[in-house]
Design an enzyme around this catalytic site. Structure first.
Site, PDB file in Angstrom:
ATOM      1  N   LYS A 225       0.844  -1.210   0.000  1.00 47.02           N
ATOM      2  CA  LYS A 225       0.000   0.000   0.000  1.00 47.02           C
ATOM      3  C   LYS A 225       0.870   1.248   0.000  1.00 47.02           C
ATOM      4  O   LYS A 225       0.665   2.163  -0.789  1.00 47.02           O
ATOM      5  CB  LYS A 225      -0.893  -0.005   1.252  1.00 47.02           C
ATOM      6  CG  LYS A 225      -1.515   1.337   1.576  1.00 47.02           C
ATOM      7  CD  LYS A 225      -2.485   1.260   2.732  1.00 47.02           C
ATOM      8  CE  LYS A 225      -1.904   1.606   4.080  1.00 47.02           C
ATOM      9  NZ  LYS A 225      -1.558   3.024   4.284  1.00 47.02           N
ATOM     10  N   ASN A 226       1.873   1.250   0.872  1.00 45.35           N
ATOM     11  CA  ASN A 226       2.666   2.474   1.042  1.00 45.35           C
ATOM     12  C   ASN A 226       3.659   2.718  -0.090  1.00 45.35           C
ATOM     13  O   ASN A 226       4.275   3.777  -0.146  1.00 45.35           O
ATOM     14  CB  ASN A 226       3.380   2.462   2.400  1.00 45.35           C
ATOM     15  CG  ASN A 226       2.388   2.635   3.546  1.00 45.35           C
ATOM     16  OD1 ASN A 226       1.206   2.906   3.320  1.00 45.35           O
ATOM     17  ND2 ASN A 226       2.861   2.473   4.777  1.00 45.35           N
TER      18      ASN A 226
ATOM     19  N   CYS B 156      -5.758   8.291   9.273  1.00 43.80           N
ATOM     20  CA  CYS B 156      -5.903   7.583  10.550  1.00 43.80           C
ATOM     21  C   CYS B 156      -5.937   8.547  11.723  1.00 43.80           C
ATOM     22  O   CYS B 156      -5.272   9.578  11.716  1.00 43.80           O
ATOM     23  CB  CYS B 156      -4.715   6.652  10.753  1.00 43.80           C
ATOM     24  SG  CYS B 156      -4.921   5.042  10.027  1.00 43.80           S
TER      25      CYS B 156
ATOM     26  N   ARG C 110      -0.872  14.801  13.038  1.00 42.38           N
ATOM     27  CA  ARG C 110       0.073  14.384  11.994  1.00 42.38           C
ATOM     28  C   ARG C 110       0.388  15.609  11.151  1.00 42.38           C
ATOM     29  O   ARG C 110      -0.162  15.803  10.084  1.00 42.38           O
ATOM     30  CB  ARG C 110      -0.521  13.237  11.169  1.00 42.38           C
ATOM     31  CG  ARG C 110      -0.764  12.000  12.012  1.00 42.38           C
ATOM     32  CD  ARG C 110      -1.296  10.845  11.198  1.00 42.38           C
ATOM     33  NE  ARG C 110      -0.263  10.171  10.450  1.00 42.38           N
ATOM     34  CZ  ARG C 110      -0.439   9.001   9.853  1.00 42.38           C
ATOM     35  NH1 ARG C 110      -1.591   8.372   9.917  1.00 42.38           N
ATOM     36  NH2 ARG C 110       0.545   8.426   9.196  1.00 42.38           N
TER      37      ARG C 110
ATOM     38  N   ASP D 237       3.942   0.613  12.288  1.00 44.57           N
ATOM     39  CA  ASP D 237       2.714  -0.024  11.798  1.00 44.57           C
ATOM     40  C   ASP D 237       2.552  -1.454  12.316  1.00 44.57           C
ATOM     41  O   ASP D 237       1.475  -2.037  12.184  1.00 44.57           O
ATOM     42  CB  ASP D 237       2.686  -0.014  10.261  1.00 44.57           C
ATOM     43  CG  ASP D 237       2.397   1.370   9.708  1.00 44.57           C
ATOM     44  OD1 ASP D 237       1.971   2.242  10.488  1.00 44.57           O
ATOM     45  OD2 ASP D 237       2.597   1.589   8.500  1.00 44.57           O
TER      46      ASP D 237
ATOM     47  N   ARG E 281      -8.943  -0.308   4.519  1.00 53.88           N
ATOM     48  CA  ARG E 281      -8.042   0.687   3.925  1.00 53.88           C
ATOM     49  C   ARG E 281      -6.730   0.034   3.502  1.00 53.88           C
ATOM     50  O   ARG E 281      -6.068   0.537   2.591  1.00 53.88           O
ATOM     51  CB  ARG E 281      -7.729   1.794   4.941  1.00 53.88           C
ATOM     52  CG  ARG E 281      -8.825   2.811   5.127  1.00 53.88           C
ATOM     53  CD  ARG E 281      -8.323   3.989   5.945  1.00 53.88           C
ATOM     54  NE  ARG E 281      -6.953   4.293   5.538  1.00 53.88           N
ATOM     55  CZ  ARG E 281      -5.968   4.602   6.362  1.00 53.88           C
ATOM     56  NH1 ARG E 281      -6.183   4.670   7.648  1.00 53.88           N
ATOM     57  NH2 ARG E 281      -4.762   4.849   5.906  1.00 53.88           N
TER      58      ARG E 281
HETATM   59  C1  UD1 Z   1       4.033   6.729   6.484  1.00 53.41           C
HETATM   60  C2  UD1 Z   1       3.160   5.504   6.261  1.00 53.41           C
HETATM   61  C3  UD1 Z   1       2.567   5.031   7.572  1.00 53.41           C
HETATM   62  C4  UD1 Z   1       3.665   4.819   8.612  1.00 53.41           C
HETATM   63  C5  UD1 Z   1       4.558   6.046   8.713  1.00 53.41           C
HETATM   64  C6  UD1 Z   1       5.760   5.845   9.625  1.00 53.41           C
HETATM   65  C7  UD1 Z   1       2.334   5.858   4.022  1.00 53.41           C
HETATM   66  C8  UD1 Z   1       1.174   6.117   3.136  1.00 53.41           C
HETATM   67  N1  UD1 Z   1       2.101   5.847   5.330  1.00 53.41           N
HETATM   68  O1  UD1 Z   1       3.185   7.749   6.968  1.00 53.41           O
HETATM   69  O2  UD1 Z   1       1.878   3.799   7.329  1.00 53.41           O
HETATM   70  O3  UD1 Z   1       3.063   4.591   9.865  1.00 53.41           O
HETATM   71  O4  UD1 Z   1       5.055   6.406   7.416  1.00 53.41           O
HETATM   72  O5  UD1 Z   1       6.511   4.768   9.194  1.00 53.41           O
HETATM   73  O6  UD1 Z   1       3.432   5.600   3.558  1.00 53.41           O
HETATM   74  N2  UD1 Z   1       5.844  14.442  11.006  1.00 53.41           N
HETATM   75  C9  UD1 Z   1       5.978  15.761  11.338  1.00 53.41           C
HETATM   76  N3  UD1 Z   1       5.955  16.686  10.330  1.00 53.41           N
HETATM   77  C10 UD1 Z   1       5.822  16.337   9.030  1.00 53.41           C
HETATM   78  C11 UD1 Z   1       5.690  14.971   8.700  1.00 53.41           C
HETATM   79  C12 UD1 Z   1       5.702  14.031   9.718  1.00 53.41           C
HETATM   80  O7  UD1 Z   1       6.101  16.119  12.496  1.00 53.41           O
HETATM   81  O8  UD1 Z   1       5.815  17.211   8.160  1.00 53.41           O
HETATM   82  C13 UD1 Z   1       5.827  13.434  12.092  1.00 53.41           C
HETATM   83  C14 UD1 Z   1       4.494  12.711  12.158  1.00 53.41           C
HETATM   84  O9  UD1 Z   1       3.562  13.439  12.904  1.00 53.41           O
HETATM   85  C15 UD1 Z   1       4.881  11.419  12.811  1.00 53.41           C
HETATM   86  C16 UD1 Z   1       6.284  11.158  12.263  1.00 53.41           C
HETATM   87  O10 UD1 Z   1       6.754  12.412  11.795  1.00 53.41           O
HETATM   88  O11 UD1 Z   1       4.939  11.583  14.198  1.00 53.41           O
HETATM   89  C17 UD1 Z   1       6.335  10.135  11.138  1.00 53.41           C
HETATM   90  O12 UD1 Z   1       5.568  10.572  10.066  1.00 53.41           O
HETATM   91  P1  UD1 Z   1       5.870  10.177   8.548  1.00 53.41           P
HETATM   92  O13 UD1 Z   1       7.124   9.381   8.483  1.00 53.41           O
HETATM   93  O14 UD1 Z   1       5.759  11.401   7.742  1.00 53.41           O
HETATM   94  O15 UD1 Z   1       4.656   9.223   8.232  1.00 53.41           O
HETATM   95  P2  UD1 Z   1       3.681   9.259   6.999  1.00 53.41           P
HETATM   96  O16 UD1 Z   1       4.455   9.539   5.762  1.00 53.41           O
HETATM   97  O17 UD1 Z   1       2.516  10.081   7.305  1.00 53.41           O
END
Ligand code: UD1
Length: 418
Positions: free
Chosen positions: A20-21, A114, A119, A306, A398
Site C-alpha cells: 500500500k505504502n 488515521c 500528523r 505499523d 483501507r
Molecule cells: C508513512 C506511512 C505510515 C507509517 C509512517 C511511519 C504511508 C502512506 N504511510 O506515513 O503507514 O506509519 O510512514 O513509518 O506511507 N511528522 C511531522 N511533520 C511532518 C511529517 C511528519 O512532524 O511534516 C511526524 C508525524 O507526525 C509522525 C512522524 O513524523 O509523528 C512520522 O511521520 P511520517 O514518516 O511522515 O509518516 P507518513 O508519511 O505520514
C-alpha cells in the site's frame, strides 16, 4: 464488523499483496510525466480506490484490471485535490510534490487519514518552500504556487516518509539538484526511486539517508509500461503475527525477506522459528514463547510503528512482562484499551506500554479506531476464548486486501457483517 470465533490454530500458505505504502506514492508519481503508466500488483484496498478517484478527478484516465492499474495522466488538467477525498486519506498530501512539478500549482485541504495523533505536514512545507514554493492558506485549503521549482539542499528534522517522498516527487522536474538529508530509508522510498527512474528521472541514494535528485525536463520523461510494486511488509508481518498468536504454522510467498528483518528479528526473540528462502518466509511455534524486555518503534530499519499494534496483541498472550515504546506517533495506543476489554493486562505510561502476558484472552465487542489497531484486534480475537466482534471494518479495509478470505484459508473462523 468482523465476527470471529477464537481458538483455531492458523496454518497454511498465503501470497502477500503488493505494498500500500509503495503504491500510493507511485500512483501520485504518475501525474508527473503526462503519459500512460502501467502499475502491477497494486492491492485492491480502500486507500487505493481513493487515490484512483483523486487521480480521475484531476483528469487522469484510469483503467483497472485486477491488480493492474493503468493511469494515463496526459489529460490531467486540474491541480486541486477535492476536499472530501483528501479527508479520506492523509497520504494524498504526496500529490502536492507531483502537482507542483507538473503545473507549478497545487491546492489541497488539510489532510485526513488515521486517527493517530496530530500528523503535521510542516516538514513537507519547509522542504518545498526551500524549493521555491509559496504557500497561502484560506478556508481550510492550502494553496501552493511556484514560478518554477528549483533544486535545494534540504535537511529534514526527522526522517519523515511522506516528506521524503514529496520532495523526491517535486525534485524530478525541478531546475537543478535537490538533496534530501536525513531522508527516510524505508523500502517504499527505494521503490518510488526505482519507479521514477524508470520514468526518466535521475535520482540516487534512496535507502540511505541522503537522496540526490538531478532535475530533468518533462520531455525527457517516458511512459512506464509495467512496474511491479514491492510486497507489503506490514501485511506480511500481520499474517506472521496472526499465526504466532495461535501458535500456528504459516508460509508466506511474495516477500522480500530483507524488508521483513526488523519484524522477524523480534518474532525470533519471542521464540518463533523462522525460516526464509527463495522469496518465502515460514514461521511456526514449537515451544513456549518469551516476552520482550524492550521493543521500540523506530524509522526503518528499526521496528515499524505499523506493526506495533499487532505485536502488542501477540505479547499480551506471552507469559512475562514486555515493554513496548512507541517513538514515531503520539496517541497510537488506542488499541490497548480495546485489548484490555478482551482480558489483556496492559498499562500505558506516556509512550510506553507495559504488557503482562495473560493465560487467555476472552471474546468481547471491541472497536478498531485505525487501520493497524483493527489488524491487532482481529489477531487478538484468534487467541480469545469465544466470540469477538471487531467493529470498524472500514479502517481495516483501507490496507488489507481480502483479509477475510486470506484468514479463512488459514483456518480462521471469521465473517464480515454490515
Ligand atoms: C508513512 C506511512 C505510515 C507509517 C509512517 C511511519 C504511508 C502512506 N504511510 O506515513 O503507514 O506509519 O510512514 O513509518 O506511507 N511528522 C511531522 N511533520 C511532518 C511529517 C511528519 O512532524 O511534516 C511526524 C508525524 O507526525 C509522525 C512522524 O513524523 O509523528 C512520522 O511521520 P511520517 O514518516 O511522515 O509518516 P507518513 O508519511 O505520514
Amino acid at each position: 464488523m468482523y465476527i470471529i470465533q477464537g481458538g483455531e490454530t492458523l496454518s497454511g500458505k498465503i501470497k502477500v499483496q503488493g505494498s500500500k505504502n509503495s503504491s500510493l506514492p507511485i500512483l501520485a508519481a504518475t501525474v508527473i510525466n503526462g503519459k500512460k503508466n502501467i502499475i502491477c500488483d497494486v492491492p485492491l484496498i480502500k486507500d487505493i480506490e481513493v487515490m484512483c478517484k483523486i487521480l480521475s478527478n484531476l483528469g487522469a484516465t484510469i483503467v483497472k484490471r485486477g491488480n493492474v492499474i493503468e493511469v494515463d495522466s496526459e489529460k490531467v488538467n486540474s491541480f486541486e485535490v477535492p476536499e472530501q477525498l483528501m479527508r479520506e486519506m492523509r497520504s494524498s498530501i504526496i500529490l502536492m510534490g507531483a502537482l507542483l512539478g507538473r503545473f507549478g500549482r497545487a491546492k489541497v485541504s488539510y489532510p485526513g487519514g488515521c486517527e493517530i495523533g496530530p500528523r503535521p505536514i510542516d516538514l513537507h512545507l519547509k522542504g518545498l518552500s526551500l524549493m521555491g514554493v509559496d504557500f497561502s492558506e484560506g478556508h481550510g485549503f492550502l494553496n501552493a504556487k511556484t514560478d518554477g521549482l528549483k533544486g535545494a539542499d534540504i535537511h529534514l528534522d526527522f526522517p519523515s516518509v511522506g516528506a521524503t517522498e514529496n520532495l523526491m516527487l517535486a525534485g524530478v522536474l525541478a531546475h537543478g539538484t535537490t538533496i534530501v538529508r536525513n531522508a527516510a530509508k524505508e523500502p517504499e522510498i527505494v521503490d518510488l526511486q526505482n519507479f521514477l527512474n524508470r520514468m526518466g528521472a535521475n535520482i540516487k541514494g534512496a535507502g540511505t539517508d541522503t537522496i540526490k535528485i538531478e532535475g530533468v525536463k518533462i520531455h525527457d520523461l517516458r511512459a512506464v509500461n509495467d512496474y511491479t510494486v514491492i510486497p507489503d511488509r506490514i501485511v506480511a508481518g500481520t499474517y506472521l503475527v496472526a499465526a504466532a498468536i495461535t501458535r500456528g504454522h504459516i508460509i508466506l510467498t511474495n516477500v522480500i525477506t530483507e524488508h521483513l528483518e526488523p519484524i522477524l528479528a523480534k518474532l525470533r526473540e519471542t521464540g518463533c522459528v523462522i525460516n526464509s528462502r527463495n522469496g518465502q518466509v515460514e514461521l511456526y511455534v514449537d515451544k513456549p514463547m518469551v516476552s520482550l524486555e524492550s521493543l521500540r518503534t523506530l524509522p526503518y530499519p528499526g521496528f515499524p510503528t505499523d506493526m506495533q499494534a499487532p505485536m502488542m496483541a501477540l505479547l499480551a498472550t506471552v507469559e512475562g512482562t514486555s515493554i513496548l515504546t512507541e517513538t514515531i506517533f503520539e496517541n497510537r495506543f488506542k488499541h490497548a484499551q480495546e485489548l484490555r476489554r478482551m482480558g489483556a493486562n496492559i498499562t500505558i505510561n506516556g509512550n510506553t506500554a507495559i504488557i503482562k502476558g495473560v493465560k487467555k484472552l476472552t471474546g468481547a465487542i471491541v472497536e478498531a479506531k485505525d487501520l493497524r489497531a483493527g489488524a491487532a484486534l482481529i489477531v487478538a480475537a484468534f487467541a480469545a476464548e469465544g466470540e469477538t466482534v471487531v467493529e470498524g471494518a472500514c479502517h481495516v479495509e483501507r490496507g488489507y486486501e481480502d483479509i477475510v478470505g486470506k484468514l479463512k484459508a488459514l483456518g480462521a473462523k471469521i465473517v464480515k457483517k454490515h
